[in-house]
Design an enzyme around this catalytic site. Structure first.
Site, PDB file in Angstrom:
ATOM      1  N   SER A 126      -4.631   0.237   3.774  1.00 25.51           N
ATOM      2  CA  SER A 126      -3.770  -0.081   4.700  1.00 25.51           C
ATOM      3  C   SER A 126      -3.349   1.109   5.534  1.00 25.51           C
ATOM      4  O   SER A 126      -2.631   1.956   5.024  1.00 25.51           O
ATOM      5  CB  SER A 126      -2.583  -0.929   4.223  1.00 25.51           C
ATOM      6  OG  SER A 126      -2.256  -1.951   4.839  1.00 25.51           O
ATOM      7  N   HIS A 172      -0.910   1.945   7.659  1.00 23.42           N
ATOM      8  CA  HIS A 172       0.751   2.430   7.696  1.00 23.42           C
ATOM      9  C   HIS A 172       1.248   3.007   6.510  1.00 23.42           C
ATOM     10  O   HIS A 172       2.427   3.482   6.510  1.00 23.42           O
ATOM     11  CB  HIS A 172       1.679   1.119   7.992  1.00 23.42           C
ATOM     12  CG  HIS A 172       1.906   0.187   6.902  1.00 23.42           C
ATOM     13  ND1 HIS A 172       2.986  -0.015   6.197  1.00 23.42           N
ATOM     14  CD2 HIS A 172       0.966  -0.812   6.545  1.00 23.42           C
ATOM     15  CE1 HIS A 172       3.120  -0.924   5.298  1.00 23.42           C
ATOM     16  NE2 HIS A 172       1.470  -1.426   5.622  1.00 23.42           N
ATOM     17  N   THR A 219     -11.853 -10.471  18.109  1.00 22.81           N
ATOM     18  CA  THR A 219     -11.977  -8.980  18.754  1.00 22.81           C
ATOM     19  C   THR A 219     -10.945  -8.061  18.166  1.00 22.81           C
ATOM     20  O   THR A 219     -10.031  -8.296  17.796  1.00 22.81           O
ATOM     21  CB  THR A 219     -11.273  -9.350  20.155  1.00 22.81           C
ATOM     22  OG1 THR A 219     -12.087 -10.459  20.744  1.00 22.81           O
ATOM     23  CG2 THR A 219     -11.542  -8.045  21.309  1.00 22.81           C
ATOM     24  N   CYS A 239       7.110  -5.251   0.070  1.00 22.07           N
ATOM     25  CA  CYS A 239       6.057  -6.058   0.683  1.00 22.07           C
ATOM     26  C   CYS A 239       5.116  -6.523  -0.397  1.00 22.07           C
ATOM     27  O   CYS A 239       4.704  -5.503  -1.209  1.00 22.07           O
ATOM     28  CB  CYS A 239       5.560  -5.596   2.041  1.00 22.07           C
ATOM     29  SG  CYS A 239       4.866  -3.722   1.885  1.00 22.07           S
TER      30      CYS A 239
HETATM   31  N1  PMP Z   1      -1.623  -3.055  -2.163  1.00 21.75           N
HETATM   32  C1  PMP Z   1      -0.555  -2.211  -2.518  1.00 21.75           C
HETATM   33  C2  PMP Z   1      -1.023  -1.463  -3.718  1.00 21.75           C
HETATM   34  C3  PMP Z   1       0.613  -2.072  -1.593  1.00 21.75           C
HETATM   35  O1  PMP Z   1       1.449  -1.208  -1.943  1.00 21.75           O
HETATM   36  C4  PMP Z   1       0.460  -2.760  -0.419  1.00 21.75           C
HETATM   37  C5  PMP Z   1       1.864  -2.535   0.385  1.00 21.75           C
HETATM   38  N2  PMP Z   1       3.083  -2.736  -0.214  1.00 21.75           N
HETATM   39  C6  PMP Z   1      -0.163  -4.122  -0.262  1.00 21.75           C
HETATM   40  C7  PMP Z   1      -1.686  -3.965  -1.014  1.00 21.75           C
HETATM   41  C8  PMP Z   1      -0.256  -4.873   0.940  1.00 21.75           C
HETATM   42  O2  PMP Z   1      -0.333  -3.860   2.028  1.00 21.75           O
HETATM   43  P1  PMP Z   1      -0.213  -4.585   3.732  1.00 21.75           P
HETATM   44  O3  PMP Z   1       1.456  -5.033   3.488  1.00 21.75           O
HETATM   45  O4  PMP Z   1      -0.118  -3.329   4.432  1.00 21.75           O
HETATM   46  O5  PMP Z   1      -1.044  -5.607   4.015  1.00 21.75           O
END
Ligand code: PMP
Length: 315
Positions: free
Chosen positions: A193, A195, A231, A315
């Site tokens: 991910s 971010h 897209t 999250c």
């Molecule tokens: N896996 C792990 C280990 C995470 O730390 C996170 C985000 N806290 C996620 C999956 C999910 O990532 P996202 O919210 O960017 O989809």
């Protein structure tokens, strides 16, 4: 204000922000369109994929851009459940909800938990023992835990799975931007991910060692080598690649800062316990059990004092 929750999200790397701004202006065309404006977007976009693939040790076809690790984990576990109608999924009990809940939904009655030791690290011996008796359809263990920073022996596990011919999925969301460079190409599938390492939110990737083995994650157009229709979010993807490849010469990767902080807390606050102390952990993460701690009371209080910390996964 001091921000202490980089595992929840990170501010954007300057180079990623610059790339995003530029791409929002120059990459407005549809990358699937056959004329010049589309082709120009496509070529910049594919260059981002190729650069990430090369740095990660995967083929460009094995990099499927998604909306983030939640989607990558869900899509992979769902598709594998549909493909492999028999056999178990083995996960650790300390996986992120995006793996645990996806397992509960797509692998009902056939998910097994790999036991973890007191510090939260999986018992590799259990896996070796069990592999002698039974053969799971799929194994999924994270690289590093988002709450405790504990590093799982995912490299050894991926090796053992590869030797036994069992697909191994790794949620490596917390790895990049925090842990040393590592070779994930032994894993069958990997989730990331943007971010978490200075890229924008809502974009990520599913890395696949054998992309041809995976059917479509999403129906519709033929984007993402036919694996995920829709897209593409080209500006966000280009910004993710810029963040991923960013040179961070000044980035402190110093576990001694974390250790000094924890030592001081333990010395000054009686009854404090550090989760996973003594085990391999991400240098940036301290997970503490505090006596009489109520996150609802302490998190806003620390916030008022200028410290943004979290009481658990955001999250
Ligand atoms: N896996 C792990 C280990 C995470 O730390 C996170 C985000 N806290 C996620 C999956 C999910 O990532 P996202 O919210 O960017 O989809």
């Amino acid at each position: 204000m001091a921000y202490f929750d980089w595992n929840a999200t990170t501010p954007m790397e300057p180079v990623a922000l610059e790339t995003l701004r530029g791409a929002l202006v120059e990459d407005w065309g549809n990358p699937s369109a056959p004329y010049r404006v589309g082709a120009a977007v496509r070529s910049r976009f594919e260059a981002a994929r190729e650069a990430m693939a090369a740095a990660l040790g995967f083929s460009p076809e094995g990099v499927i851009f998604t909306s983030g690790a939640t989607e990558s984990n869900n899509a992979y576990l769902r598709e594998m459940a549909l493909q492999l109608s028999e056999g178990e999924l083995w996960i650790s009990a300390v996986e992120h909800a995006a793996v645990r809940a996806a397992a509960a939904r797509w692998w009902p009655g056939r998910t097994r938990h790999i036991p973890v030791r007191g510090d939260g690290v999986i018992e590799l011996e259990w896996v070796s023992e069990q592999l002698g008796q039974s053969r799971p359809a799929l194994v999924s263990v994270m690289a590093a835990n988002n709450e405790t920073g504990l590093i799982q022996p995912w490299e050894e596990l991926s090796q053992r799975c590869a030797e036994a011919g069992i697909p191994f999925h790794c949620d490596a969301t917390q790895w990049w931007g925090r842990a040393p460079e590592a070779d994930f190409s032994q894993c069958t599938a990997v989730a990331m991910s943007a971010h978490k390492f200075g890229g924008p939110k809502g974009v990520g990737a599913l890395l696949l060692k054998s992309p041809e083995a995976l059917p479509r994650l999403q129906e519709g157009g033929s984007q993402e080598h036919g694996a995920r229709a829709g897209t593409e979010n080209v500006p966000a993807i280009r910004a993710m690649a810029a963040a991923f490849l960013a040179d961070r010469p000044g980035a402190p990767r110093q576990a001694q800062w974390r250790d000094a902080f924890e030592r001081r807390l333990v010395a000054e606050l009686p009854g404090v316990r550090v989760n996973g102390a003594g085990s391999p952990r991400l240098w940036n993460t301290s997970s503490l059990v505090l006596p009489d701690f109520s996150a609802r009371r302490w998190v806003p209080r620390l916030d008022r004092e200028g410290f943004q910390v979290s009481g658990g996964a955001a999250c």
